[in-house]
Design an enzyme around this catalytic site. Structure first.
Site, short mmCIF file in Angstrom:
data_model
loop_
_atom_site.label_atom_id
_atom_site.label_comp_id
_atom_site.label_asym_id
_atom_site.label_seq_id
_atom_site.Cartn_x
_atom_site.Cartn_y
_atom_site.Cartn_z
N GLY A 38 -34.50 12.22 26.12
CA GLY A 38 -34.77 10.94 25.93
C GLY A 38 -34.27 10.42 24.40
O GLY A 38 -34.40 9.37 24.01
N GLU A 39 -34.01 11.31 23.83
CA GLU A 39 -33.40 11.07 22.31
C GLU A 39 -32.26 10.41 22.37
O GLU A 39 -31.18 10.62 23.28
CB GLU A 39 -33.50 12.42 21.59
CG GLU A 39 -34.70 13.06 21.16
CD GLU A 39 -34.69 14.11 20.22
OE1 GLU A 39 -33.63 14.78 19.90
OE2 GLU A 39 -35.74 14.74 19.87
N ARG A 96 -46.10 -10.66 16.48
CA ARG A 96 -47.30 -11.13 16.72
C ARG A 96 -48.55 -10.18 16.44
O ARG A 96 -49.85 -10.71 16.46
CB ARG A 96 -47.40 -11.39 18.41
CG ARG A 96 -46.61 -12.67 18.81
CD ARG A 96 -46.42 -13.07 20.03
NE ARG A 96 -45.52 -12.00 20.84
CZ ARG A 96 -45.29 -11.91 21.90
NH1 ARG A 96 -45.89 -12.74 22.94
NH2 ARG A 96 -44.55 -11.18 22.64
N GLN A 97 -48.31 -9.11 16.13
CA GLN A 97 -49.37 -8.39 15.48
C GLN A 97 -49.59 -7.96 14.18
O GLN A 97 -49.15 -7.11 13.55
CB GLN A 97 -49.17 -6.84 16.26
CG GLN A 97 -49.44 -7.00 17.63
CD GLN A 97 -48.80 -5.77 18.31
OE1 GLN A 97 -49.10 -4.63 17.78
NE2 GLN A 97 -48.14 -5.71 19.46
N HIS A 130 -42.94 -15.41 13.46
CA HIS A 130 -44.27 -15.66 13.72
C HIS A 130 -45.14 -16.41 13.09
O HIS A 130 -45.83 -17.38 13.13
CB HIS A 130 -44.66 -14.72 14.78
CG HIS A 130 -46.21 -14.78 15.10
ND1 HIS A 130 -46.16 -16.00 16.24
CD2 HIS A 130 -47.39 -14.48 14.94
CE1 HIS A 130 -47.52 -15.97 16.44
NE2 HIS A 130 -48.14 -15.02 15.84
N ASP A 175 -51.33 -23.91 19.77
CA ASP A 175 -52.63 -23.28 19.12
C ASP A 175 -52.36 -23.59 17.48
O ASP A 175 -51.47 -24.04 17.03
CB ASP A 175 -52.63 -21.81 19.40
CG ASP A 175 -51.19 -20.94 18.98
OD1 ASP A 175 -50.74 -21.17 17.95
OD2 ASP A 175 -50.48 -20.23 19.82
N LYS A 199 -56.47 -23.01 21.55
CA LYS A 199 -56.17 -21.73 22.42
C LYS A 199 -57.16 -20.74 22.37
O LYS A 199 -57.64 -20.28 21.34
CB LYS A 199 -54.70 -21.46 22.41
CG LYS A 199 -54.33 -20.42 23.32
CD LYS A 199 -52.81 -20.04 23.34
CE LYS A 199 -52.42 -18.93 22.25
NZ LYS A 199 -51.16 -18.60 22.03
N ASP A 225 -43.14 -24.23 20.12
CA ASP A 225 -43.87 -22.93 20.09
C ASP A 225 -42.58 -21.85 19.38
O ASP A 225 -41.50 -22.16 19.58
CB ASP A 225 -44.39 -22.32 21.16
CG ASP A 225 -45.43 -21.40 20.95
OD1 ASP A 225 -45.65 -21.01 19.64
OD2 ASP A 225 -46.20 -21.14 21.66
N THR A 230 -45.09 -14.52 28.39
CA THR A 230 -45.51 -14.67 29.80
C THR A 230 -45.08 -16.08 30.52
O THR A 230 -45.29 -16.30 31.70
CB THR A 230 -46.88 -14.09 30.15
OG1 THR A 230 -47.68 -15.09 29.43
CG2 THR A 230 -47.11 -12.83 29.62
C1 R5P Z 1 -48.86 -16.52 19.95
O1 R5P Z 1 -49.44 -16.87 18.95
C2 R5P Z 1 -47.46 -17.23 20.07
O2 R5P Z 1 -46.90 -18.28 19.18
C3 R5P Z 1 -46.78 -17.72 21.47
O3 R5P Z 1 -47.48 -18.92 21.74
C4 R5P Z 1 -47.31 -16.55 22.65
O4 R5P Z 1 -46.74 -15.36 21.98
C5 R5P Z 1 -46.46 -16.84 23.77
O5 R5P Z 1 -46.95 -15.90 24.34
P1 R5P Z 1 -47.19 -16.18 26.37
O6 R5P Z 1 -45.79 -16.89 26.62
O7 R5P Z 1 -47.47 -14.82 26.75
O8 R5P Z 1 -48.46 -16.97 26.28
#
Ligand code: R5P
Length: 298
Positions: A38-39, A96-97, A130, A175, A199, A225, A230
């Site tokens: 896998g390397e 996002r983290q 982000h 959000d 949200k 956004d 997803t």
């Molecule tokens: C979240 O804080 C991001 O700005 C996006 O709203 C989020 O990552 C979208 O992810 P999903 O389409 O899975 O809801």
């Protein structure tokens, strides 16, 4: 500019080819070999001695693999004697983290920044990061290029084509984290106003929105956004806006992560128009529009 070599690895091959043509630069050639365990072994097949190098690679989908490929490519290029290396990561995975939202969670984004610092490139650039706080995790010169101008141009043309009065348009932040992005679009589309939605996440990748006070009756709502992954966030936001009387919902997002295979079906239920940029290269149905970031790569 034969002193410039432009590379991509996996994620942005079309963009790299387009830019090499535009700048009359050399399109760098690479090989990626995989060992049985896998390397991987990544190397440049183009000699970069005394050349300026641009690498374009989004760390999207299996972000950790993309990241490691990048690190190995940078090392290989440096060993040929390159003069400078600029790293464009159009979509920055793990962004996002960027904070601890639950006990014992890592700040994965900071870890990624520290790893990228070890590559010792001259500059790292990304698009529509982000959260602006992420910048402070880097020691390397780091820039996030906004995409608002691309969306503003797109919506100006869209509204004109559809004969929509700007006063009937609201820009929606799905959000509180996306608030400044919505402010920037409102500033670029004078006459619009902003609505922020609340949200909450019931589990990772599941989003729901709370009913709100603001009046969107008969309005054309543009949700703006950074990422659609997803699709949970925009679908939940769009459904709520329609329930509360919106005329229709348009969606603009910089990064088409799109990990949900049924995304298109869901989309048909509540979103009239969808537009991304090409920070992540994807095969998308023709009715989804794509804005080109290449003019911002220099
Ligand atoms: C979240 O804080 C991001 O700005 C996006 O709203 C989020 O990552 C979208 O992810 P999903 O389409 O899975 O809801």
């Amino acid at each position: 500019m034969k002193d410039l070599v432009i590379f991509s690895l996996v994620s942005n091959k079309r963009l790299a080819a387009k830019l090499a043509k535009k700048y009359d630069a050399i399109l760098g050639d690479i090989s990626i070999d995989r060992f049985k365990d896998g390397e991987i072994l990544v190397k440049t097949l183009t000699d970069c001695k005394n050349k300026d190098v641009i690498i374009i690679e989004s760390t999207a989908i299996k972000a950790h693999e993309r990241l490691f490929e990048l690190l190995l490519l940078v090392d290989s290029i440096k060993r040929t004697g390159s003069r400078s290396i600029k790293l464009y990561i159009p979509y920055f995975g793990y962004s996002r983290q960027e904070r601890v939202s639950w006990i014992n969670e890592p700040i994965s984004c900071e870890v990624v920044a520290k790893i990228l610092d070890t590559a010792e490139v001259d500059e790292i650039l990304t698009f529509d990061l982000h959260h602006p706080d992420i910048e402070k995790f880097f020691k390397t010169k780091f820039t996030s290029i906004p995409t608002t101008h691309l969306f503003a141009d797109y919506y100006r043309k869209y509204l004109k084509k559809e004969n929509i009065d700007i006063k009937d348009v609201v820009v929606v932040s799905p959000d509180h984290g996306a608030n400044t992005r919505a402010d920037a679009l409102v500033a670029s589309l004078p006459g619009t106003r902003k609505v922020i939605l609340n949200k909450f996440r019931t589990a990772p990748n599941y989003a729901e929105h709370l009913a709100f006070e603001d009046d969107v009756q008969g309005k054309v709502c543009i949700i703006i956004d950074d990422i659609i992954d997803t699709g949970g966030t925009i679908v939940s936001a769009a459904k709520l806006l329609l329930e509360q009387g919106a005329k229709c919902v348009l969606v603009g997002a910089s990064h088409a992560v799109l990990s949900n295979k049924n995304f298109e079906k869901v989309l048909d239920t509540c979103i009239k128009d969808l537009v991304f940029t090409n920070t992540i290269e994807k095969r998308l149905p023709r009715r989804i529009h794509v804005l080109d970031i290449s003019d911002d790569i220099k």
